[in-house]
Design a protein around this motif. Structure first.
Motif, PDB file in Angstrom:
ATOM      1  N   ASP A   1       8.327  26.697  51.144  1.00 54.91           N
ATOM      2  CA  ASP A   1       7.792  25.394  50.732  1.00 54.91           C
ATOM      3  C   ASP A   1       6.339  25.298  51.174  1.00 54.91           C
ATOM      4  OD1 ASP A   1       7.086  22.602  50.608  1.00 54.91           O
ATOM      5  OD2 ASP A   1       9.222  22.162  50.407  1.00 54.91           O
ATOM      6  N   LYS A   2       5.428  25.422  50.252  1.00 52.84           N
ATOM      7  CA  LYS A   2       3.998  25.489  50.548  1.00 52.84           C
ATOM      8  C   LYS A   2       3.518  24.301  51.371  1.00 52.84           C
ATOM      9  CE  LYS A   2      -0.356  25.119  48.023  1.00 52.84           C
ATOM     10  NZ  LYS A   2      -0.417  23.639  48.107  1.00 52.84           N
ATOM     11  N   ASP A   3       3.778  23.090  50.914  1.00 50.90           N
ATOM     12  CA  ASP A   3       3.242  21.905  51.592  1.00 50.90           C
ATOM     13  C   ASP A   3       3.862  21.696  52.972  1.00 50.90           C
ATOM     14  OD1 ASP A   3       1.557  21.431  49.480  1.00 50.90           O
ATOM     15  OD2 ASP A   3       2.859  19.962  48.518  1.00 50.90           O
TER      16      ASP A   3
ATOM     17  N   GLY B   1       2.711  21.850  58.712  1.00 54.80           N
ATOM     18  CA  GLY B   1       3.107  22.140  60.081  1.00 54.80           C
ATOM     19  C   GLY B   1       2.123  23.055  60.787  1.00 54.80           C
ATOM     20  N   LEU B   2       1.511  23.968  60.050  1.00 53.57           N
ATOM     21  CA  LEU B   2       0.563  24.907  60.654  1.00 53.57           C
ATOM     22  C   LEU B   2      -0.792  24.269  60.937  1.00 53.57           C
ATOM     23  CD1 LEU B   2       1.241  28.115  58.530  1.00 53.57           C
ATOM     24  CD2 LEU B   2       1.830  27.768  60.928  1.00 53.57           C
TER      25      LEU B   2
ATOM     26  N   ARG C   1      -6.569  20.135  55.291  1.00 53.90           N
ATOM     27  CA  ARG C   1      -5.205  19.810  54.863  1.00 53.90           C
ATOM     28  C   ARG C   1      -5.189  19.370  53.398  1.00 53.90           C
ATOM     29  NH1 ARG C   1      -3.867  16.603  58.660  1.00 53.90           N
ATOM     30  NH2 ARG C   1      -2.370  17.893  59.800  1.00 53.90           N
ATOM     31  N   ALA C   2      -6.162  18.557  53.010  1.00 56.17           N
ATOM     32  CA  ALA C   2      -6.232  18.101  51.624  1.00 56.17           C
ATOM     33  C   ALA C   2      -6.497  19.270  50.677  1.00 56.17           C
ATOM     34  CB  ALA C   2      -7.328  17.040  51.476  1.00 56.17           C
ATOM     35  N   ALA C   3      -7.369  20.189  51.086  1.00 57.05           N
ATOM     36  CA  ALA C   3      -7.670  21.364  50.253  1.00 57.05           C
ATOM     37  C   ALA C   3      -6.423  22.225  50.087  1.00 57.05           C
ATOM     38  CB  ALA C   3      -8.798  22.170  50.878  1.00 57.05           C
ATOM     39  N   ALA C   4      -5.671  22.403  51.176  1.00 57.38           N
ATOM     40  CA  ALA C   4      -4.454  23.216  51.127  1.00 57.38           C
ATOM     41  C   ALA C   4      -3.421  22.592  50.196  1.00 57.38           C
ATOM     42  CB  ALA C   4      -3.883  23.377  52.529  1.00 57.38           C
TER      43      ALA C   4
ATOM     44  N   MET D   1       4.063  35.821  53.166  1.00 55.42           N
ATOM     45  CA  MET D   1       4.590  34.999  52.089  1.00 55.42           C
ATOM     46  C   MET D   1       3.504  34.641  51.081  1.00 55.42           C
ATOM     47  SD  MET D   1       7.804  34.561  52.977  1.00 55.42           S
ATOM     48  CE  MET D   1       8.257  33.317  51.751  1.00 55.42           C
ATOM     49  N   ARG D   2       3.888  34.586  49.809  1.00 59.48           N
ATOM     50  CA  ARG D   2       3.050  34.036  48.751  1.00 59.48           C
ATOM     51  C   ARG D   2       3.722  32.744  48.294  1.00 59.48           C
ATOM     52  NH1 ARG D   2      -0.864  37.620  47.061  1.00 59.48           N
ATOM     53  NH2 ARG D   2      -1.300  36.255  45.288  1.00 59.48           N
ATOM     54  N   LEU D   3       2.965  31.672  48.285  1.00 57.34           N
ATOM     55  CA  LEU D   3       3.540  30.350  48.036  1.00 57.34           C
ATOM     56  C   LEU D   3       2.795  29.630  46.923  1.00 57.34           C
ATOM     57  CD1 LEU D   3       3.612  29.242  51.790  1.00 57.34           C
ATOM     58  CD2 LEU D   3       5.500  30.289  50.530  1.00 57.34           C
ATOM     59  N   LYS D   4       3.552  28.858  46.156  1.00 51.12           N
ATOM     60  CA  LYS D   4       2.939  27.926  45.221  1.00 51.12           C
ATOM     61  C   LYS D   4       3.853  26.710  45.091  1.00 51.12           C
ATOM     62  CE  LYS D   4       4.244  30.595  41.045  1.00 51.12           C
ATOM     63  NZ  LYS D   4       3.639  31.194  39.821  1.00 51.12           N
ATOM     64  N   LYS D   5       3.451  25.770  44.229  1.00 49.83           N
ATOM     65  CA  LYS D   5       4.104  24.464  44.237  1.00 49.83           C
ATOM     66  C   LYS D   5       5.586  24.517  43.897  1.00 49.83           C
ATOM     67  CE  LYS D   5      -0.139  21.869  43.234  1.00 49.83           C
ATOM     68  NZ  LYS D   5      -0.187  21.167  44.531  1.00 49.83           N
ATOM     69  N   ASN D   6       6.017  25.434  43.039  1.00 53.52           N
ATOM     70  CA  ASN D   6       7.420  25.445  42.641  1.00 53.52           C
ATOM     71  C   ASN D   6       8.238  26.555  43.283  1.00 53.52           C
ATOM     72  OD1 ASN D   6       6.129  27.498  41.178  1.00 53.52           O
ATOM     73  ND2 ASN D   6       7.677  27.422  39.544  1.00 53.52           N
ATOM     74  N   GLY D   7       7.702  27.160  44.353  1.00 54.46           N
ATOM     75  CA  GLY D   7       8.487  28.186  45.036  1.00 54.46           C
ATOM     76  C   GLY D   7       7.624  29.181  45.774  1.00 54.46           C
ATOM     77  N   GLY D   8       8.231  30.309  46.095  1.00 53.71           N
ATOM     78  CA  GLY D   8       7.497  31.326  46.838  1.00 53.71           C
ATOM     79  C   GLY D   8       8.337  32.574  47.027  1.00 53.71           C
TER      80      GLY D   8
END
Length: 261
Positions: free
Chosen positions: A166-168, A173-174, A51-54, A77-84
């Motif tokens: 939302d990446k985080d 949840g997964l 979880r920390a690595a993700a 989906m491709r995700l990053k901190k400011n969107g996806g």
């Protein structure tokens, strides 16, 4: 001659015995040799590391199937901190849609069938015949076909769709397994060595974590057989920008986005 043969046989036996003894006394191969050492940890610690690595990764690609309310959805989906960005689809092409989020700006792109369903379920300002309402729905849907539609932040479906980008939120949840955690077998995902963590002996989901480099989660099987997703391209950036105005259409108030889709 007999004495010489006896001596030769005896020498061979001694040599063979030495070889077998050496083989039998060799140290078993360490399964954690050359790994990041995560496989030696307790199951809960492995899950925490994943979880920390993700959370620390700048970007990730997530793909697979999710089962919800008896229907199977394909997520890519491709995700990053400011969107996806990416696509969610089911067995029906009319239910497929694409999502794009840059910061707080969220866009939805879908075929006419998706929007026709939304329009047909929208309340009419005045009583209309079924045929008239269907005609209006088809006309409105045609204007939105395969165009990016900006989802208003006050639309009831905004937070639901945003969750896919939302990446985080999505990964937290997964990665969370249910029930008592146990360490499972070693294996590979995409050619990368992994260690598995089981929730409730697998009934609460499973998580395959990389034993090479950063302990990223590489595969998630959801609890109760609710789908399987694979995660790759950790840390690999990708282009993310709002669509050109020529590719967008004003959402307006004539349609209600079907949050149940």
């Amino acid at each position: 001659m007999r004495t010489r043969n006896t001596a030769l046989v005896g020498a061979l036996c001694v040599g063979l015995s030495a070889v077998l003894t050496a083989c039998g006394s060799s140290t078993p191969e360490d399964p954690d040799a050359g790994t990041n050492g995560v496989g030696k940890l307790e199951p809960a610690a492995i899950q925490d590391k994943a979880r920390a690595a993700a959370r620390g990764a700048e970007a990730v690609h997530l793909s697979g199937n999710v089962v919800s309310q008896g229907r199977t959805y394909r997520i890519d989906m491709r995700l990053k901190k400011n969107g996806g960005l990416g696509r969610v689809s089911s067995s029906s092409d009319a239910s497929a849609f694409e999502l794009l989020r840059v910061g707080d700006e969220l866009y939805l792109k879908a075929p006419a069938g998706f929007w026709a369903k939304a329009a047909a379920s929208s309340p009419s300002p005045a009583p209309k015949s079924t045929a008239s309402k269907a005609g209006d729905a088809a006309a409105a849907a045609g204007k939105l076909d395969d165009k990016y539609v900006k989802v208003p932040s006050d639309d009831p479906s905004y937070q639901q769709f945003k969750g896919f980008t939302d990446k985080d939120v999505l990964l937290d949840g997964l990665i969370g397994l249910q029930g008592r955690l146990t360490r499972g077998d070693r294996g590979t995902v995409g050619g990368v060595k992994t260690v598995r963590v089981n929730g409730a002996n697998g009934g609460g989901g499973t998580l395959d974590v990389s034993l090479v480099g950063t302990p990223y989660p590489l595969r998630v099987q959801r609890a109760g057989g609710a789908g399987q997703l694979e995660l790759d391209s950790w840390g690999k950036d990708f282009a993310l920008a709002v669509p050109d105005k020529k590719q967008t259409v004003d959402y307006g108030k004539q349609l209600r986005i079907p949050s149940g889709s």
